[in-house]
Design a protein around this motif. Structure first.
Motif, PDB file in Angstrom:
ATOM      1  N   ARG A 283      52.998  11.565  58.598  1.00  0.00           N
ATOM      2  CA  ARG A 283      53.486  12.768  58.014  1.00  0.00           C
ATOM      3  C   ARG A 283      53.373  14.112  58.670  1.00  0.00           C
ATOM      4  N   ALA A 284      52.218  14.153  59.607  1.00  0.00           N
ATOM      5  CA  ALA A 284      52.102  15.062  60.570  1.00  0.00           C
ATOM      6  C   ALA A 284      52.972  15.062  61.459  1.00  0.00           C
ATOM      7  N   ALA A 285      53.621  14.079  61.941  1.00  0.00           N
ATOM      8  CA  ALA A 285      54.512  13.808  62.941  1.00  0.00           C
ATOM      9  C   ALA A 285      55.856  14.206  62.601  1.00  0.00           C
ATOM     10  N   ARG A 286      56.291  13.812  61.199  1.00  0.00           N
ATOM     11  CA  ARG A 286      57.523  14.078  60.634  1.00  0.00           C
ATOM     12  C   ARG A 286      57.598  15.465  60.102  1.00  0.00           C
ATOM     13  N   TYR A 287      56.895  16.235  59.513  1.00  0.00           N
ATOM     14  CA  TYR A 287      56.674  17.408  59.076  1.00  0.00           C
ATOM     15  C   TYR A 287      56.108  18.650  59.613  1.00  0.00           C
ATOM     16  N   GLY A 288      55.260  18.298  60.575  1.00  0.00           N
ATOM     17  CA  GLY A 288      54.505  19.275  60.998  1.00  0.00           C
ATOM     18  C   GLY A 288      53.992  20.134  60.250  1.00  0.00           C
ATOM     19  N   LEU A 289      54.204  21.582  60.388  1.00  0.00           N
ATOM     20  CA  LEU A 289      53.571  22.726  59.694  1.00  0.00           C
ATOM     21  C   LEU A 289      54.362  22.868  58.289  1.00  0.00           C
ATOM     22  N   GLU A 290      55.651  22.301  58.245  1.00  0.00           N
ATOM     23  CA  GLU A 290      56.699  23.018  57.264  1.00  0.00           C
ATOM     24  C   GLU A 290      56.589  21.650  56.001  1.00  0.00           C
ATOM     25  N   GLY A 291      55.610  20.869  56.073  1.00  0.00           N
ATOM     26  CA  GLY A 291      55.368  20.170  54.724  1.00  0.00           C
ATOM     27  C   GLY A 291      54.253  19.819  54.380  1.00  0.00           C
ATOM     28  N   GLU A 292      54.039  18.751  53.591  1.00  0.00           N
ATOM     29  CA  GLU A 292      52.762  18.533  52.906  1.00  0.00           C
ATOM     30  C   GLU A 292      51.982  17.331  53.710  1.00  0.00           C
ATOM     31  N   LEU A 293      50.837  17.494  54.165  1.00  0.00           N
ATOM     32  CA  LEU A 293      49.947  16.597  54.788  1.00  0.00           C
ATOM     33  C   LEU A 293      48.836  15.927  53.926  1.00  0.00           C
ATOM     34  N   SER A 300      45.167  13.297  48.849  1.00  0.00           N
ATOM     35  CA  SER A 300      46.066  14.036  48.201  1.00  0.00           C
ATOM     36  C   SER A 300      46.829  14.800  49.019  1.00  0.00           C
ATOM     37  N   LEU A 301      48.032  14.962  48.707  1.00  0.00           N
ATOM     38  CA  LEU A 301      48.999  15.915  49.509  1.00  0.00           C
ATOM     39  C   LEU A 301      48.673  17.267  49.339  1.00  0.00           C
ATOM     40  N   VAL A 302      48.621  18.171  50.239  1.00  0.00           N
ATOM     41  CA  VAL A 302      48.519  19.447  50.491  1.00  0.00           C
ATOM     42  C   VAL A 302      49.363  20.213  51.582  1.00  0.00           C
ATOM     43  N   ALA A 304      50.637  21.957  54.734  1.00  0.00           N
ATOM     44  CA  ALA A 304      49.936  21.778  56.000  1.00  0.00           C
ATOM     45  C   ALA A 304      49.123  22.940  56.545  1.00  0.00           C
ATOM     46  N   PRO A 305      49.292  24.311  56.111  1.00  0.00           N
ATOM     47  CA  PRO A 305      48.417  25.322  56.399  1.00  0.00           C
ATOM     48  C   PRO A 305      47.189  25.278  55.814  1.00  0.00           C
ATOM     49  N   LEU A 306      47.140  24.906  54.354  1.00  0.00           N
ATOM     50  CA  LEU A 306      45.881  24.750  53.682  1.00  0.00           C
ATOM     51  C   LEU A 306      44.859  23.677  54.242  1.00  0.00           C
ATOM     52  N   LEU A 307      45.419  22.468  54.716  1.00  0.00           N
ATOM     53  CA  LEU A 307      44.757  21.445  55.614  1.00  0.00           C
ATOM     54  C   LEU A 307      44.161  21.970  56.779  1.00  0.00           C
ATOM     55  N   ILE A 308      44.854  22.669  57.403  1.00  0.00           N
ATOM     56  CA  ILE A 308      44.679  23.280  58.883  1.00  0.00           C
ATOM     57  C   ILE A 308      43.288  24.474  58.347  1.00  0.00           C
ATOM     58  N   LYS A 309      43.522  25.132  57.363  1.00  0.00           N
ATOM     59  CA  LYS A 309      42.515  26.088  56.974  1.00  0.00           C
ATOM     60  C   LYS A 309      41.225  25.341  56.719  1.00  0.00           C
ATOM     61  N   LYS A 310      41.362  24.054  56.045  1.00  0.00           N
ATOM     62  CA  LYS A 310      40.285  23.227  55.585  1.00  0.00           C
ATOM     63  C   LYS A 310      39.330  22.908  57.096  1.00  0.00           C
ATOM     64  N   LEU A 311      40.333  22.413  58.086  1.00  0.00           N
ATOM     65  CA  LEU A 311      39.792  22.067  59.350  1.00  0.00           C
ATOM     66  C   LEU A 311      39.029  23.122  60.123  1.00  0.00           C
ATOM     67  N   LEU A 312      39.455  24.379  59.901  1.00  0.00           N
ATOM     68  CA  LEU A 312      38.755  25.301  60.535  1.00  0.00           C
ATOM     69  C   LEU A 312      37.693  25.789  60.067  1.00  0.00           C
ATOM     70  N   ASP A 313      37.601  25.785  58.593  1.00  0.00           N
ATOM     71  CA  ASP A 313      36.575  26.060  57.810  1.00  0.00           C
ATOM     72  C   ASP A 313      35.226  25.140  58.039  1.00  0.00           C
ATOM     73  N   PHE A 314      35.713  23.802  58.415  1.00  0.00           N
ATOM     74  CA  PHE A 314      34.972  22.782  58.633  1.00  0.00           C
ATOM     75  C   PHE A 314      34.030  23.022  60.020  1.00  0.00           C
ATOM     76  N   VAL A 315      34.807  23.555  61.026  1.00  0.00           N
ATOM     77  CA  VAL A 315      34.324  23.642  62.296  1.00  0.00           C
ATOM     78  C   VAL A 315      33.797  24.976  62.439  1.00  0.00           C
ATOM     79  N   ARG A 316      34.115  25.943  61.610  1.00  0.00           N
ATOM     80  CA  ARG A 316      33.723  27.352  61.904  1.00  0.00           C
ATOM     81  C   ARG A 316      32.362  27.692  62.246  1.00  0.00           C
TER      82      ARG A 316
END
Length: 370
Positions: A283-293, A300-302, A304-316
Motif C-alpha cells: 500500500r505504501a508503494a502503491r499510494y505513497g502519501l496520498e492514500g491510506e496505509l 486498520s487503515l489510516v 498516510a500523514p496520520l501514520l507518519i505522525k504516529k511514527l514521529l511521535d514514537f521516535v520523538r
C-alpha cells in the motif's frame, strides 16, 4: 542483555542513475566515470549491477551534520565529474523512460552468476535505492531491534517513494521500484525471529538447500548487514534531495534507538505476520502519501500523514535527545506539503506531458546541495 555504549553511528549508501545529457536516457558509462572519480579519493564510489548505475557510500558518521556534509560532497563532486563527460547524475528509484533491454550488466563475477541464476529478473533490475546503516555490534540486540522496527517500514517508504514511471509509462505506483525488487525470492519484509540463533538457523538452511550462496544474498527490507556490524534499512527509493536523505537517516537512527530502549523496558510490540507487513508495504508503494496505509498495531487503515505522525511521535524522545526534533519534524512537514518524489515527478509531467522534463527535474533536484 548488553548495553549499547557510545554513539549510534550511521552510514548511507545511495544508488544514482547515469544520464546522457544529450538524450536524457540512461548511459552505460559507469566504468569510465568510476575511473575518473579516482581523482577524488575521499569519496567511496563503486559500480552496481547495471553499467548505468553508480553508488556512493558515506564514511561512518556520528551525527546528521556529518551525513549531510558527506552526501553533499559526494553528490557535488560526482555531478561535476560527470558533466565533464557530458553525463548527469539523477536520484530517482527508476528512470522515467529508458528501456531495461538497452542496459548492460556490469562486468563482475557476482553479477554474472546472478544473471545465470535469476535470468530475466537480473536483466530488468534497473532500480535505484537508498540503504541506511545504524551501528549495532551485538547481533542479539540487532535482531530484537529489527523485530520492532520492521512494523514501521511502510511510512518510511511512503515518505520517500520516488519511482512512479517505468519504460515511459505511469505505473500507478509511487514506488514501482518496490514492485520490481519484490519479484526476487529473498526480497520483501523479514520474518520475526525469537533470537539471533534462530536467524542463523534460517540462513544456514537457505545456504544448505542452495537457495542462496551466502547471507549477502538476503535482500529483506531490513536486515543485519554481513559486511558491517550494522542494521541495514533497505526499503527506500533513493531520495531526490540531500535534505530528504538526511531526514530519513534521522528518523531511522531514532527508530533504532527507540526500539533498543523498548527492549530494555521489555515493552510489548506487535509481532505482525510477514503477510500483513507485505500488504502494508504494498500500500505504501502503491499510494505513497496520498492514500491510506495499514497501521499494523491496530490492523486498520489510516491516512498516510496520520501514520507518519504516529511514527514521529514514537521516535520523538530519541530525536529530542539527539537535538534533531525541530529539523526532522520540519523536514517531514515539508514533504507532506510538497509531496514525495513521486508526486513531484508527476506534477512536472502534468505540465507538458514530457518525460524529458521529468528527467531534467530529477537532475536539478539531485544537484540541490544543502
Amino acid at each position: 542483555m548488553s548495553s549499547h555504549s557510545g554513539v549510534w553511528t550511521i552510514g548511507v549508501e545511495e544508488e544514482y542513475q547515469i544520464i546522457d545529457l544529450h538524450t536524457r536516457a540512461l548511459s552505460s558509462d559507469a566504468e569510465a566515470l568510476l575511473k575518473a572519480m579516482k581523482a577524488h579519493p575521499n569519496i567511496t564510489v563503486q559500480t552496481e549491477l547495471q553499467r548505468s548505475q553508480i553508488e556512493i557510500s558515506t564514511p561512518i558518521c556520528q551525527n546528521l551534520s556529518e551525513v549531510r556534509t558527506a552526501l553533499c560532497y559526494a553528490r557535488q563532486n560526482l555531478i561535476q565529474q560527470a558533466r565533464t563527460m557530458n553525463l548527469g547524475i539523477a536520484a530517482a528509484g527508476t528512470h522515467p523512460f529508458s528501456p531495461w533491454d538497452e542496459q548492460i550488466l556490469s562486468p563482475s563475477s557476482r553479477y554474472t552468476v546472478m544473471e545465470q541464476k535469476y535470468q530475466q529478473l537480473t536483466r530488468e533490475q534497473v532500480i535505484f535505492g537508498c540503504h541506511i546503516h545504524v551501528g549495532c555490534r551485538d547481533r542479539d540486540d540487532a535482531i530484537q531491534i529489527a523485530n520492532r522496527a520492521r512494523i514501521w517500514l511502510a511510512p518510511l517508504l511512503a515518505l520517500t517513494a520516488n519511482s512512479p514511471y517505468w519504460q515511459g509509462k505511469d505505473t500507478g505506483y509511487t514506488s514501482f521500484r518496490t514492485e520490481l525488487w519484490w519479484r526476487w525470492p529473498m526480497a520483501g519484509p523479514p520474518a520475526h525471529f525469537t533470537t539471533y540463533a534462530d536467524y542463523q538457523t534460517l540462513v544456514q538452511a537457505l545456504v544448505s538447500n542452495r537457495s542462496i550462496d551466502d547471507s549477502t544474498h538476503i535482500y529483506w527490507d531490513i536486515r543485519l548487514s554481513e559486511r558491517f556490524p550494522t542494521i541495514e534499512f533497505r526499503i527506500m527509493d533513493v531520495c531526490l534531495t540531500v535534505q530528504e536523505t538526511v531526514m530519513l537517516t534521522g528518523i531511522i537512527r531514532a527508530l533504532v534507538q527507540t526500539c533498543y530502549q523498548q527492549i530494555h523496558l521489555q515493552s510489548c510490540y506487535a509481532q505482525t505476520p510477514t503477510e500483513i507487513l507485505r500488504n502494508a508495504h504494498w500500500r505504501a508503494a502503491r499510494y505513497g502519501l496520498e492514500g491510506e496505509l495499514i497501521d499494523v498495531s491496530t490492523n486498520s487503515l489510516v491516512a498516510a500523514p496520520l501514520l507518519i505522525k504516529k511514527l514521529l511521535d514514537f521516535v520523538r524522545p530519541a530525536l529530542e535527545e539527539n537535538g534533531e526534533w525541530e529539523e526532522i519534524s520540519t523536514s517531514v512537514q515539508t514533504v507532506l506539503q510538497m509531496g514525495n518524489g513521486a508526486t513531484r515527478q508527476r506534477q512536472i509531467y502534468q505540465k507538458n506531458s514530457s518525460m524529458i522534463d521529468v528527467v531534467d527535474f530529477i537532475l536539478k533536484e539531485t544537484a540541490q546541495i544543502a
